[in-house]
Structure formats: C-alpha cells, structure tokens
Design a protein around this motif. Structure first.
Motif, PDB file in Angstrom:
ATOM      1  N   TRP A 195       0.825  -1.211   0.000  1.00 52.41           N
ATOM      2  CA  TRP A 195       0.000   0.000   0.000  1.00 52.41           C
ATOM      3  C   TRP A 195       0.858   1.260   0.000  1.00 52.41           C
ATOM      4  N   SER A 196       2.038   1.211   0.607  1.00 46.40           N
ATOM      5  CA  SER A 196       2.938   2.365   0.543  1.00 46.40           C
ATOM      6  C   SER A 196       3.403   2.637  -0.873  1.00 46.40           C
ATOM      7  N   CYS A 197       3.381   1.605  -1.718  1.00 49.02           N
ATOM      8  CA  CYS A 197       3.777   1.749  -3.121  1.00 49.02           C
ATOM      9  C   CYS A 197       2.578   1.960  -4.049  1.00 49.02           C
ATOM     10  N   GLY A 198       1.369   2.021  -3.499  1.00 54.58           N
ATOM     11  CA  GLY A 198       0.176   2.185  -4.329  1.00 54.58           C
ATOM     12  C   GLY A 198      -0.244   0.925  -5.050  1.00 54.58           C
ATOM     13  N   ALA A 199       0.271  -0.241  -4.610  1.00 53.46           N
ATOM     14  CA  ALA A 199      -0.073  -1.512  -5.251  1.00 53.46           C
ATOM     15  C   ALA A 199      -1.239  -2.173  -4.527  1.00 53.46           C
ATOM     16  N   ALA A 200      -1.911  -3.084  -5.224  1.00 53.23           N
ATOM     17  CA  ALA A 200      -3.035  -3.821  -4.651  1.00 53.23           C
ATOM     18  C   ALA A 200      -2.546  -5.163  -4.110  1.00 53.23           C
ATOM     19  N   SER A 201      -3.194  -5.615  -3.045  1.00 56.14           N
ATOM     20  CA  SER A 201      -2.919  -6.945  -2.495  1.00 56.14           C
ATOM     21  C   SER A 201      -4.046  -7.899  -2.858  1.00 56.14           C
ATOM     22  N   PHE A 202      -3.660  -9.123  -3.212  1.00 54.51           N
ATOM     23  CA  PHE A 202      -4.632 -10.197  -3.409  1.00 54.51           C
ATOM     24  C   PHE A 202      -4.636 -11.025  -2.141  1.00 54.51           C
ATOM     25  N   PHE A 203      -5.828 -11.368  -1.661  1.00 51.93           N
ATOM     26  CA  PHE A 203      -5.991 -12.028  -0.372  1.00 51.93           C
ATOM     27  C   PHE A 203      -6.897 -13.224  -0.582  1.00 51.93           C
ATOM     28  N   TYR A 204      -6.434 -14.414  -0.215  1.00 47.96           N
ATOM     29  CA  TYR A 204      -7.226 -15.626  -0.435  1.00 47.96           C
ATOM     30  C   TYR A 204      -7.431 -16.353   0.880  1.00 47.96           C
ATOM     31  N   ASP A 205      -8.690 -16.628   1.200  1.00 48.61           N
ATOM     32  CA  ASP A 205      -9.043 -17.354   2.413  1.00 48.61           C
ATOM     33  C   ASP A 205      -9.525 -18.745   2.015  1.00 48.61           C
ATOM     34  N   GLY A 206      -8.613 -19.693   2.092  1.00 47.82           N
ATOM     35  CA  GLY A 206      -8.962 -21.060   1.718  1.00 47.82           C
ATOM     36  C   GLY A 206      -7.806 -21.990   1.995  1.00 47.82           C
ATOM     37  N   PRO A 207      -8.040 -23.279   1.930  1.00 43.39           N
ATOM     38  CA  PRO A 207      -6.974 -24.251   2.218  1.00 43.39           C
ATOM     39  C   PRO A 207      -5.903 -24.242   1.135  1.00 43.39           C
ATOM     40  N   PHE A 208      -4.727 -24.707   1.504  1.00 39.19           N
ATOM     41  CA  PHE A 208      -3.651 -24.770   0.522  1.00 39.19           C
ATOM     42  C   PHE A 208      -3.899 -25.904  -0.457  1.00 39.19           C
ATOM     43  N   ASP A 209      -3.970 -25.551  -1.726  1.00 39.19           N
ATOM     44  CA  ASP A 209      -4.140 -26.515  -2.810  1.00 39.19           C
ATOM     45  C   ASP A 209      -3.249 -26.013  -3.949  1.00 39.19           C
ATOM     46  N   PRO A 210      -2.179 -26.733  -4.293  1.00 41.39           N
ATOM     47  CA  PRO A 210      -1.248 -26.237  -5.302  1.00 41.39           C
ATOM     48  C   PRO A 210      -1.907 -25.886  -6.631  1.00 41.39           C
ATOM     49  N   LYS A 211      -2.828 -26.726  -7.091  1.00 41.41           N
ATOM     50  CA  LYS A 211      -3.493 -26.440  -8.357  1.00 41.41           C
ATOM     51  C   LYS A 211      -4.373 -25.186  -8.266  1.00 41.41           C
ATOM     52  N   GLU A 212      -5.016 -25.004  -7.112  1.00 40.83           N
ATOM     53  CA  GLU A 212      -5.832 -23.812  -6.922  1.00 40.83           C
ATOM     54  C   GLU A 212      -4.965 -22.559  -6.872  1.00 40.83           C
ATOM     55  N   ARG A 213      -3.771 -22.680  -6.296  1.00 44.19           N
ATOM     56  CA  ARG A 213      -2.846 -21.552  -6.294  1.00 44.19           C
ATOM     57  C   ARG A 213      -2.581 -21.094  -7.730  1.00 44.19           C
ATOM     58  N   LEU A 214      -2.291 -22.044  -8.601  1.00 44.44           N
ATOM     59  CA  LEU A 214      -1.990 -21.703  -9.996  1.00 44.44           C
ATOM     60  C   LEU A 214      -3.205 -21.089 -10.692  1.00 44.44           C
ATOM     61  N   ARG A 215      -4.376 -21.628 -10.431  1.00 42.84           N
ATOM     62  CA  ARG A 215      -5.583 -21.073 -11.050  1.00 42.84           C
ATOM     63  C   ARG A 215      -5.810 -19.626 -10.615  1.00 42.84           C
ATOM     64  N   LEU A 216      -5.596 -19.359  -9.338  1.00 47.15           N
ATOM     65  CA  LEU A 216      -5.804 -18.006  -8.818  1.00 47.15           C
ATOM     66  C   LEU A 216      -4.760 -17.040  -9.359  1.00 47.15           C
ATOM     67  N   LEU A 217      -3.523 -17.481  -9.466  1.00 50.57           N
ATOM     68  CA  LEU A 217      -2.490 -16.630 -10.053  1.00 50.57           C
ATOM     69  C   LEU A 217      -2.881 -16.196 -11.464  1.00 50.57           C
ATOM     70  N   GLU A 218      -3.435 -17.144 -12.219  1.00 46.15           N
ATOM     71  CA  GLU A 218      -3.849 -16.853 -13.587  1.00 46.15           C
ATOM     72  C   GLU A 218      -5.106 -15.989 -13.619  1.00 46.15           C
ATOM     73  N   THR A 219      -6.122 -16.380 -12.881  1.00 47.63           N
ATOM     74  CA  THR A 219      -7.417 -15.702 -12.928  1.00 47.63           C
ATOM     75  C   THR A 219      -7.323 -14.245 -12.508  1.00 47.63           C
ATOM     76  N   TYR A 220      -6.536 -13.962 -11.461  1.00 48.92           N
ATOM     77  CA  TYR A 220      -6.484 -12.606 -10.915  1.00 48.92           C
ATOM     78  C   TYR A 220      -5.285 -11.803 -11.418  1.00 48.92           C
ATOM     79  N   GLY A 221      -4.572 -12.341 -12.380  1.00 45.59           N
ATOM     80  CA  GLY A 221      -3.485 -11.586 -12.994  1.00 45.59           C
ATOM     81  C   GLY A 221      -2.451 -11.101 -12.007  1.00 45.59           C
ATOM     82  N   VAL A 222      -2.072 -11.973 -11.082  1.00 45.68           N
ATOM     83  CA  VAL A 222      -1.079 -11.595 -10.070  1.00 45.68           C
ATOM     84  C   VAL A 222       0.242 -11.267 -10.759  1.00 45.68           C
TER      85      VAL A 222
END
Length: 552
Positions: free
Chosen positions: A249-276
């Motif tokens: 936030w000091s740099c004016g950037a946005a944070s992505f926040f995920y509340d869910g269990p660790f699932d490696p495949k879901e991590r990859l899907r979220l990285l793609e879907t939200y354009g991290v």
C-alpha cells in the motif's frame, strides 16, 4: 511463458546503496499518510479478496479509508485511546486490514495474531501486553473465556456471547473520523515471536518501522501502481505486514488475499485468474506449486516471484524458472528487523546466497566483540543500529533487549542469532543458527513451547524438541522423549502425544517425529543438550542425503 521484466524501481544496486539516505518524517500515521492520502490523490485498487467458496470482494483505497475510519471511531467510542493495545485475531479476510489500519488511525497498537492460537496462548498475550480490546471471529470467541473480565472491549465478526457484533460497530462508526497524530518513535505495532526459551517474545515496533518497511517493497518486491501482489503469509506474522499491507500500500499496489486451504493447483488457477504480478511464498509452498503444472497455466502477467522464511531448494528454483520464465529472488529478515538481506531484480543472484543488505542498512558478519570479520570468515550476522527498521525492543524486557545487542568499535550491533559469512562482493550466506529455534515451513517454533506441551502429558518424564532437516519443509519439529515407568514407546503413544500437543498449543508446533530414549544427553550440571540431538539429526539427514536448507 512470462519473460523476466526489467526492474521498475532500481537499476543499479551499488549506486542506490551508496547514495541512499533515510528520510523518515518526524510524524507518521500509516492510516492517514498512506491510505487516506492515496484515497484523496491517487485512488485505485487496494485489495482483491476471494475465498474457497468463490465469494469475491474488492476495495479501493477510498473504501479502506472510510472503513478504517469507522473502525477507529468504533474503538474510540468504547474508550480505546492512543497507545492502547488491541489483539486482532482474524484470518485472511478484509476485516483484518480494516482492523489493523483502523487501530493505527486511532494510534492504538494492534497485535496481529493467527487463529491457530489456543486459549493459553491468548491469555499470555492479553496479560503480557495489557490488552484492552480484542477483535476475533465469533467462532473463536470461546478461546477468550479465561480473560473476558480482563478485556473491556470485545468485538466479534458474526457475534458471540460476551462480544459485541463487529458489523454493527462498523456500521455505527464515523467514516470521517480524524486520524491521531503519531510521532515516528511512538509504538505502532506489536508482534509475538518464538524464542529458544520461555514464552514468546513481544516485539514492539515504532511508527518509523511502518514507514521504513516500504524499502523492501520498493527494491525487492519491485512494486508500484498497477501491480497486484499475492503474499501467502498468515496474518499473525510480520511478513504479512510488510508484504500484504504496509509495503504494497505504501507503493500504491493492490494486495490479493485468499481465504482457503492450501491446494497447489488452486494456487496456480488463482495466479492466472487474478493476474497476479508479484507472488511471494515460502519455499515449501513453491516446492508444491511448481509440481502442480505451472507450465500449463497462463502466468503471463507474473513478472516477479520472491521467497523468504526458509532457504529455497535450488532444484525447485530451477524448475520454477523453467516453467514460468520468472526466477525466484530470496530474502532474509526477522520480526525484530523485518527484511534486511535481499536479492534484487537488478542484481545477478548467487546460489545459496541470502543476498545483499537493503539500501540504508549497514550489515556485517561480526565476532563476539562487535568487530567486522573479513570476507570468507564465519561469525554472527548483525545489523548496525540505530536504524528506523529496528524494533523499539522486547516488550517489558530491557535485559533481553540489551542481550540481543553487542557494542563494537563502530557502534551497537543487533545480533540476529544467525551465523553466516560474506563473500568478496558483499553477498551473504547462511551457516546455521546459534540458538535452538526451529524454522519449519516458515513458522518459527520455540522448543520450550513444544516441550512444555509434551510435559503436560502423564506419560512424559523428560523431553527435548529440536530441528530435524526435512526435504520439503526445511526443518520439522522432532521430539526426543523419556517415558515414565509403565508406558510403552510405540506408534500409538507417539500419535497420542502428537494429538496432545495439538490440543495444548498452536497445532503447527506439534512434533512431526517422535523418538523414545532411555535418557537425554545432558551437561555435567544436568542441562539437556539440544545441540547433541540436533547434530544427530543432521548426521542422519546427511546419510539419507536430505538437503540442510532451513534458515530463519
């Protein structure tokens, strides 16, 4: 495959480090001087949140400005004042940012805490810090039963007996509540971190820390407006502060926040879907994610991957870069100092290196008298003080604070507790810890906390907890146990002891391996020699060819 982007914030490390000068303002309130200012002058996305159920919420800086004002107003209406300590025990949900920044707006001191804490953990923090308000989810309110009469203000998300509903308090709050005036050296945030003996240490940081921690976000995370960073640290760790909240936030950037269990495949899907664009995760997580099919996902917006908390296995780093085109830049820091040694986008990396000091910090490998050691010599990794990143001290423990420092010819050094060496070009390398703290998958675990939990079981006469090298987690907690007469050291009892520890203390501290002994190695004075057991585990790991990759 994503190309490696050119660094946006620093192109010449040597020149930046040479010319860098701290410009810490005399007064700094993160809520007013970052969040409210951005809301007025450069409003944009601040937070994107989703959970395992697919719910989604988005917040701009102006949204956060209003919500944090409401929260600060709600606390003030209930008698909380500047300097009061507020325990915030919330998971990865937007109310966490609202509560932390809302406390800062009021000038209160938040204590970020993970939900895995037990009632005993909570009671210690409440009493040690003199907590006057707690914020939690209703589902965890029962953990506060022993301290309900000691905390005058209690707010629960979703409501709970003995707690006011947080939602109603926010609704009634003033969206234009004025921020408190906060001096640079005023206490701002309190973290608890495990030590090698006794209860967790309360690490108190000043407002100048919240200002200066942006340095790692600028030079290491390489953040700016338009970036979306996903740092997967839990909300109770200082890493969450620097890489989820204060830094981005000091740099004016946005944070992505995920509340869910660790699932490696879901991590990859979220990285793609939200354009991290920037992904920050411990080596243990990247170990799993890279093998879940990273090359099969469109990670074209991902330009930067960083890791800290534990040494990254070089093989994992190589697989990640081959699959994504993005190298992993490691960094090193502590709760007392935050990020201090880093690898930078503009600098070549060296295998096994922790990197170079953050611009503005003077770091060295020193001997016991506070003298700098020459390149190639092993000693204590230390940070020269004063500097604005450093803690004010361990809460109400001046002797412990003093013992963490050594006076040398050049001044007062903070000794990190990690051993290392520096090469001719200024790269630092880790050579182990000089205490017994266990670092497992990025979690710091004090051996005495595990031992005290085990000793609470009727079968245990004596025990010792040490770090055992582990290929995936870096280190695991291993307990050596001497049983009382009449108990049999079998697999069933080992499982029972593990379950017992999970109930008595935070579950992540439980020993993943237990070995039964007839006696523990001790000194002539009867003190348990954890080092003997730790060295035994290292030797066994070497025979199994398990890499010794863990560090603080």
């Amino acid at each position: 495959m994503a190309p490696r982007n050119k660094p946006r914030n620093m192109t010449d490390y040597a020149e930046t480090a040479r010319t860098f000068r701290w410009q810490v303002p005399e007064r700094f309130n993160f809520a007013a001087d970052v969040v409210d200012r951005l809301a007025r002058e450069a409003d944009g996305p601040a937070l994107v949140w989703t959970n395992a159920e697919g719910e989604e919420r988005r917040f701009s800086f102006s949204d956060m400005s209003r919500l944090t004002s409401r929260f600060a107003s709600a606390l003030a209406a209930r008698g909380i004042r500047k300097g009061d300590r507020v325990l915030v025990m919330l998971p990865r949900i937007p109310e966490w940012q609202v509560a932390i920044v809302g406390c800062l707006k009021l000038g209160a001191v938040p204590i970020p805490s993970i939900e895995m804490l037990t009632a005993k953990d909570i009671a210690y923090r409440v009493r040690h810090a003199g907590v006057r308000a707690v914020i939690a989810r209703g589902a965890h309110a029962a953990k506060f039963a022993d301290v309900m009469d000691e905390v005058p203000v209690r707010l629960a998300l979703g409501g709970a007996p003995g707690f006011e509903p947080l939602e109603a308090a926010l609704d009634a709050g003033d969206p234009a509540f004025p921020a408190a005036e906060v001096a640079a050296d005023d206490p701002a945030i309190l973290y608890y971190t495990s030590g090698s003996t006794g209860q967790p240490k309360g690490v108190l940081h000043a407002s100048r820390g919240l200002f200066s921690w942006r340095g790692s976000a600028i030079y290491w995370l390489d953040l700016g407006p338009g970036d979306t960073i996903w740092c997967t640290a839990d909300t109770g760790w200082s890493k969450a502060g620097t890489s989820i909240l204060f830094g981005p936030w000091s740099c004016g950037a946005a944070s992505f926040f995920y509340d869910g269990p660790f699932d490696p495949k879901e991590r990859l899907r979220l990285l793609e879907t939200y354009g991290v664009t920037v992904y920050c995760a411990p080596g243990t997580e990247l170990f799993r994610v890279v093998d879940a099919g990273a090359a099969e996902h469109d990670l074209s917006r991902l330009r930067h991957t960083v890791s800290s908390g534990e040494t990254l296995n070089p093989a994992v780093a190589g697989r990640w870069e081959a699959a994504t085109g993005v190298p992993i830049l490691e960094a090193y820091g502590q709760t007392e100092t935050l990020m201090t040694l880093l690898n930078y986008p503009c600098e070549p990396t060296r295998e096994g290196s922790m990197g170079k000091p953050l611009p503005g910090l003077d770091m060295a490998v020193i001997d016991g008298a506070g003298n700098r050691l020459p390149p190639g010599a092993e000693g204590d990794i230390a940070v020269l003080t004063p500097n604005p990143q450093m803690m004010l001290g361990y809460l109400d423990e001046p002797e412990r604070t003093a013992n963490a420092h050594v006076e040398g010819p050049e001044g007062r050094w903070f000794v990190t507790g990690d051993l290392g060496m520096m090469d001719e070009d200024g790269y630092f390398y880790h050579r182990g810890r000089n205490d017994d703290v266990i670092n497992s998958a990025g979690y710091r675990i004090g051996p005495s906390e595990v031992e005290n939990a085990l000793l609470d079981h009727p079968a245990v006469q004596e025990c010792a907890a040490v770090a055992a090298p582990h290929a995936e987690r870096g280190e695991i907690v291993k307990a050596f146990v001497v049983l009382r007469r009449g108990f049999c050291g079998d697999d069933a009892l080992a499982a029972a002891l593990q379950d017992h520890v999970k109930r008595v203390t935070a579950p992540y501290k439980y020993p993943r391996a237990i070995e039964f002994l007839d006696e523990l190695p001790k000194t002539m004075t009867g003190k348990v020699q954890r080092k003997v057991l730790r060295d035994l585990e290292k030797a066994r790991a070497a025979e199994r060819k398990v890499p010794d990759v863990a560090r603080a």
